[in-house]
Design a protein around this motif. Sequence first.
Motif, PDB file in Angstrom:
ATOM      1  N   MET A  49      36.698  38.531  35.098  1.00 60.79           N
ATOM      2  CA  MET A  49      37.655  38.904  34.064  1.00 60.79           C
ATOM      3  C   MET A  49      37.953  40.391  34.202  1.00 60.79           C
ATOM      4  O   MET A  49      37.046  41.218  34.155  1.00 60.79           O
ATOM      5  CB  MET A  49      37.089  38.573  32.690  1.00 60.79           C
ATOM      6  CG  MET A  49      36.755  37.096  32.561  1.00 60.79           C
ATOM      7  SD  MET A  49      35.954  36.692  31.016  1.00 60.79           S
ATOM      8  CE  MET A  49      37.387  36.574  29.969  1.00 60.79           C
ATOM      9  N   VAL A  50      39.245  40.703  34.390  1.00 61.36           N
ATOM     10  CA  VAL A  50      39.663  42.078  34.655  1.00 61.36           C
ATOM     11  C   VAL A  50      40.761  42.471  33.670  1.00 61.36           C
ATOM     12  O   VAL A  50      41.771  41.776  33.572  1.00 61.36           O
ATOM     13  CB  VAL A  50      40.197  42.226  36.105  1.00 61.36           C
ATOM     14  CG1 VAL A  50      40.616  43.649  36.383  1.00 61.36           C
ATOM     15  CG2 VAL A  50      39.167  41.752  37.113  1.00 61.36           C
ATOM     16  N   ASN A  51      40.549  43.559  32.950  1.00 61.61           N
ATOM     17  CA  ASN A  51      41.601  44.074  32.070  1.00 61.61           C
ATOM     18  C   ASN A  51      42.656  44.759  32.918  1.00 61.61           C
ATOM     19  O   ASN A  51      42.325  45.506  33.838  1.00 61.61           O
ATOM     20  CB  ASN A  51      41.027  45.081  31.078  1.00 61.61           C
ATOM     21  CG  ASN A  51      40.239  44.417  29.972  1.00 61.61           C
ATOM     22  OD1 ASN A  51      39.791  43.295  30.108  1.00 61.61           O
ATOM     23  ND2 ASN A  51      40.058  45.130  28.893  1.00 61.61           N
ATOM     24  N   ILE A  52      43.924  44.509  32.596  1.00 62.36           N
ATOM     25  CA  ILE A  52      45.020  45.149  33.318  1.00 62.36           C
ATOM     26  C   ILE A  52      46.082  45.613  32.340  1.00 62.36           C
ATOM     27  O   ILE A  52      46.206  45.084  31.242  1.00 62.36           O
ATOM     28  CB  ILE A  52      45.660  44.217  34.372  1.00 62.36           C
ATOM     29  CG1 ILE A  52      46.384  43.045  33.703  1.00 62.36           C
ATOM     30  CG2 ILE A  52      44.640  43.743  35.380  1.00 62.36           C
ATOM     31  CD1 ILE A  52      47.312  42.288  34.633  1.00 62.36           C
ATOM     32  N   LEU A  53      46.853  46.597  32.763  1.00 67.29           N
ATOM     33  CA  LEU A  53      48.023  47.008  31.998  1.00 67.29           C
ATOM     34  C   LEU A  53      49.131  45.977  32.209  1.00 67.29           C
ATOM     35  O   LEU A  53      49.266  45.441  33.320  1.00 67.29           O
ATOM     36  CB  LEU A  53      48.510  48.381  32.462  1.00 67.29           C
ATOM     37  CG  LEU A  53      47.580  49.560  32.199  1.00 67.29           C
ATOM     38  CD1 LEU A  53      48.130  50.815  32.861  1.00 67.29           C
ATOM     39  CD2 LEU A  53      47.379  49.771  30.719  1.00 67.29           C
ATOM     40  N   LEU A  75      38.838  47.752  43.025  1.00 63.78           N
ATOM     41  CA  LEU A  75      37.388  47.939  43.130  1.00 63.78           C
ATOM     42  C   LEU A  75      36.636  46.784  42.475  1.00 63.78           C
ATOM     43  O   LEU A  75      35.607  46.339  42.998  1.00 63.78           O
ATOM     44  CB  LEU A  75      36.980  49.276  42.513  1.00 63.78           C
ATOM     45  CG  LEU A  75      37.410  50.510  43.297  1.00 63.78           C
ATOM     46  CD1 LEU A  75      37.142  51.778  42.496  1.00 63.78           C
ATOM     47  CD2 LEU A  75      36.710  50.568  44.647  1.00 63.78           C
ATOM     48  N   ALA A  76      37.135  46.291  41.367  1.00 64.58           N
ATOM     49  CA  ALA A  76      36.498  45.139  40.706  1.00 64.58           C
ATOM     50  C   ALA A  76      36.507  43.938  41.632  1.00 64.58           C
ATOM     51  O   ALA A  76      35.492  43.243  41.783  1.00 64.58           O
ATOM     52  CB  ALA A  76      37.219  44.811  39.398  1.00 64.58           C
ATOM     53  N   ARG A 119      38.542  33.406  43.796  1.00 58.14           N
ATOM     54  CA  ARG A 119      39.131  32.412  42.898  1.00 58.14           C
ATOM     55  C   ARG A 119      38.547  32.642  41.514  1.00 58.14           C
ATOM     56  O   ARG A 119      37.604  33.388  41.333  1.00 58.14           O
ATOM     57  CB  ARG A 119      38.819  30.988  43.378  1.00 58.14           C
ATOM     58  CG  ARG A 119      39.503  30.651  44.672  1.00 58.14           C
ATOM     59  CD  ARG A 119      40.983  30.485  44.397  1.00 58.14           C
ATOM     60  NE  ARG A 119      41.698  30.016  45.573  1.00 58.14           N
ATOM     61  CZ  ARG A 119      42.862  30.473  45.935  1.00 58.14           C
ATOM     62  NH1 ARG A 119      43.423  31.441  45.259  1.00 58.14           N
ATOM     63  NH2 ARG A 119      43.493  29.991  46.961  1.00 58.14           N
ATOM     64  N   ASN A 120      39.095  31.974  40.537  1.00 58.11           N
ATOM     65  CA  ASN A 120      38.612  32.080  39.160  1.00 58.11           C
ATOM     66  C   ASN A 120      38.702  33.507  38.624  1.00 58.11           C
ATOM     67  O   ASN A 120      37.750  34.063  38.116  1.00 58.11           O
ATOM     68  CB  ASN A 120      37.179  31.560  39.018  1.00 58.11           C
ATOM     69  CG  ASN A 120      37.059  30.115  39.406  1.00 58.11           C
ATOM     70  OD1 ASN A 120      37.950  29.319  39.133  1.00 58.11           O
ATOM     71  ND2 ASN A 120      35.972  29.765  40.061  1.00 58.11           N
ATOM     72  N   VAL A 121      39.886  34.074  38.758  1.00 59.86           N
ATOM     73  CA  VAL A 121      40.148  35.416  38.228  1.00 59.86           C
ATOM     74  C   VAL A 121      40.964  35.265  36.952  1.00 59.86           C
ATOM     75  O   VAL A 121      41.935  34.520  36.913  1.00 59.86           O
ATOM     76  CB  VAL A 121      40.926  36.279  39.247  1.00 59.86           C
ATOM     77  CG1 VAL A 121      41.308  37.620  38.640  1.00 59.86           C
ATOM     78  CG2 VAL A 121      40.106  36.471  40.517  1.00 59.86           C
ATOM     79  N   ALA A 126      32.970  42.439  43.257  1.00 56.97           N
ATOM     80  CA  ALA A 126      32.590  41.179  42.608  1.00 56.97           C
ATOM     81  C   ALA A 126      32.776  39.966  43.509  1.00 56.97           C
ATOM     82  O   ALA A 126      32.659  38.842  43.055  1.00 56.97           O
ATOM     83  CB  ALA A 126      33.412  41.004  41.330  1.00 56.97           C
ATOM     84  N   GLN A 127      33.037  40.182  44.776  1.00 57.37           N
ATOM     85  CA  GLN A 127      33.308  39.062  45.684  1.00 57.37           C
ATOM     86  C   GLN A 127      32.200  38.016  45.691  1.00 57.37           C
ATOM     87  O   GLN A 127      32.483  36.831  45.766  1.00 57.37           O
ATOM     88  CB  GLN A 127      33.540  39.571  47.104  1.00 57.37           C
ATOM     89  CG  GLN A 127      34.896  40.172  47.303  1.00 57.37           C
ATOM     90  CD  GLN A 127      35.108  40.584  48.754  1.00 57.37           C
ATOM     91  OE1 GLN A 127      34.345  40.243  49.627  1.00 57.37           O
ATOM     92  NE2 GLN A 127      36.169  41.335  48.988  1.00 57.37           N
ATOM     93  N   LYS A 128      30.967  38.427  45.625  1.00 57.47           N
ATOM     94  CA  LYS A 128      29.859  37.473  45.739  1.00 57.47           C
ATOM     95  C   LYS A 128      29.277  37.046  44.392  1.00 57.47           C
ATOM     96  O   LYS A 128      28.329  36.266  44.356  1.00 57.47           O
ATOM     97  CB  LYS A 128      28.764  38.073  46.613  1.00 57.47           C
ATOM     98  CG  LYS A 128      29.245  38.302  48.039  1.00 57.47           C
ATOM     99  CD  LYS A 128      28.174  38.898  48.900  1.00 57.47           C
ATOM    100  CE  LYS A 128      28.745  39.167  50.288  1.00 57.47           C
ATOM    101  NZ  LYS A 128      27.764  39.762  51.177  1.00 57.47           N
TER     102      LYS A 128
END
Length: 98
Positions: free
Chosen positions: A40-44, A27-28, A62-64, A32-34
Motif C-alpha cells: 500500500m503506497v500513498n500517492i498524490l 523506492l517503496a 502484484r497486489n499494489v 518491497a519486492q520480496k
Amino acid sequence: MMIPVILFSIAKSVKVALELDQTCMKLAAQYAQKLPGSLMVNILPRNLYFIEYLTEVFKNRRNVILEVSESEAINNFDLVKEVQKQIQGHGIEISADD
C-alpha cells in the motif's frame, strides 16, 4: 516522527512535491519486492496522469494498492476511473487514503 511531513511540506513549497512523491513510490516498490501481501503506497492524485510511470515502477510487483492522498483535490473523477481500468491488469488498484 514528523520528518516525512516536514519533507513533503518543503517539497511542496519549492514545487517538487510530485518528484518527491514519485521517488518515494519508486523506492517503496524497489525495497518491497520480496515482501508478502499487498503493498500500500500513498500517492498524490497528480500521479494518476502518469499511467506509464505507475505501471513501470510496479512492473515486478502484484497486489499494489495506490492510496490517493487527500492533500490535493481530485478534479477529474472520470480520469480516476479510466486509470483504474488501465492499471488493474498490472495488479494495481486505487483507493482513497483516510
